[in-house]
Design an enzyme around this catalytic site. Structure first.
Site, PDB file in Angstrom:
ATOM      1  N   GLY A 161       9.586  12.055  11.070  1.00 42.75           N
ATOM      2  CA  GLY A 161       8.824  10.808  11.078  1.00 42.75           C
ATOM      3  C   GLY A 161       9.743   9.610  10.993  1.00 42.75           C
ATOM      4  O   GLY A 161       9.375   8.547  10.496  1.00 42.75           O
TER       5      GLY A 161
ATOM      6  N   VAL B 114       6.356  19.013  13.985  1.00 40.17           N
ATOM      7  CA  VAL B 114       6.842  19.620  12.745  1.00 40.17           C
ATOM      8  C   VAL B 114       5.900  20.671  12.183  1.00 40.17           C
ATOM      9  O   VAL B 114       6.208  21.300  11.165  1.00 40.17           O
ATOM     10  CB  VAL B 114       7.142  18.555  11.669  1.00 40.17           C
ATOM     11  CG1 VAL B 114       8.265  17.632  12.103  1.00 40.17           C
ATOM     12  CG2 VAL B 114       5.883  17.771  11.306  1.00 40.17           C
TER      13      VAL B 114
ATOM     14  N   TYR C 229      -5.842  14.678   1.344  1.00 41.94           N
ATOM     15  CA  TYR C 229      -4.463  14.204   1.204  1.00 41.94           C
ATOM     16  C   TYR C 229      -3.831  14.758  -0.075  1.00 41.94           C
ATOM     17  O   TYR C 229      -2.704  15.266  -0.059  1.00 41.94           O
ATOM     18  CB  TYR C 229      -4.464  12.681   1.189  1.00 41.94           C
ATOM     19  CG  TYR C 229      -3.113  12.035   1.380  1.00 41.94           C
ATOM     20  CD1 TYR C 229      -2.252  12.454   2.379  1.00 41.94           C
ATOM     21  CD2 TYR C 229      -2.718  10.967   0.573  1.00 41.94           C
ATOM     22  CE1 TYR C 229      -1.014  11.842   2.568  1.00 41.94           C
ATOM     23  CE2 TYR C 229      -1.482  10.342   0.757  1.00 41.94           C
ATOM     24  CZ  TYR C 229      -0.638  10.786   1.744  1.00 41.94           C
ATOM     25  OH  TYR C 229       0.577  10.185   1.925  1.00 41.94           O
TER      26      TYR C 229
END
Length: 253
Positions: free
Chosen positions: A14, A66, A158
């Site tokens: 990222g 990824v 999350y």
């Protein structure tokens, strides 16, 4: 004392994103050669590579998914052939989505968080740690979040992914520590970034009022800790979840 990463090779997943760019610049400013990973923003990654090369280090942009083992393996081979075997990996990439209550969050979001946090870090370790072990030196740094401790309404998917990441990183710490490799997590709060500058909105003001330092931090604050943990100055720090939140969350003993 000086943070000196001269001669080290770092991979930042990222790397073309808002936090990733700051971390790449900071590692390069400390002397590291940097592989800038990107998923889809090739233009941003290429521009950042030119910026890093202007600092006098080697830099290379590399594309990968990824969450896919073959793609991560191909990234490893590309980086190793271009910059050499990496000494430092920073697992920063993550899939973002709208936060919703548990009863309303699409199940696909839970799966994406698992894949982009837990599986991502497992694949990075499998790809890059063996070479670190052969050299008896390495740094594995994962970007976690204060959300893993807050577990506030709408944060379920999350938080689940990041708490799973925490478990993997702690186990990995014990497994690869004998090879001279440290494993740590950096957990930002709600930071000010290039793409999301500070404003006077009530939400941001309310958040800042709850922080003991009475302000929001910046992505540079996060990058500074990453550079420290990547250096020899942090040679005996491993297995840690370190909050960069101005005291908004406090890991306890």
């Amino acid at each position: 004392m000086k943070i000196d990463l001269t001669g080290r090779v770092a991979v930042v997943t990222g790397g073309s994103g808002q936090l990733g760019r700051v971390m790449c610049r900071t590692l390069a400013a400390c002397g590291a050669d940097v592989a800038v990973h990107y998923h889809s923003n090739a233009t941003q990654a290429a521009a950042l590579v030119e910026e890093l090369r202007a600092l006098g280090v080697r830099a290379h942009a590399v594309q990968a998914d990824v969450t896919d083992e073959a793609s991560v393996t191909a990234m490893r081979d590309d980086v190793s052939a271009t910059l050499g075997e990496p000494d430092i990996i920073v697992n920063n990439a993550v899939i973002q989505y709208d936060w919703k209550p548990v009863l309303e969050q699409p199940l696909a979001d839970f799966d994406s968080q698992y894949r982009s946090t837990v599986l991502h870090s497992v694949l990075m370790a499998r790809a890059f740690v063996p070479a670190m072990a052969r050299r008896s030196w390495g740094r594995v740094i994962a970007i976690n979040t204060e959300v893993a401790m807050q577990v506030a309404p709408t944060q379920a998917a999350y938080a689940a992914g990041k708490r799973g990441l925490d478990g993997v990183m702690r186990v990995l710490t014990r497994e690869i520590g004998p090879h001279g490799i440290t494993v740590n997590q950096v957990a930002p709060g709600w930071m000010i970034s290039e793409d999301h500058p500070a404003d006077d909105s009530e939400g941001q003001a309310a958040y800042a009022r709850g922080v003991p330092l009475r302000r929001r931090g910046t992505d540079q604050d996060v990058a500074n800790l990453v550079a420290f943990l990547a250096s020899d100055l942090a040679a005996f720090i491993s297995g840690q979840y370190v909050s960069v939140s101005g005291g908004n969350v406090m890991p306890t003993i």
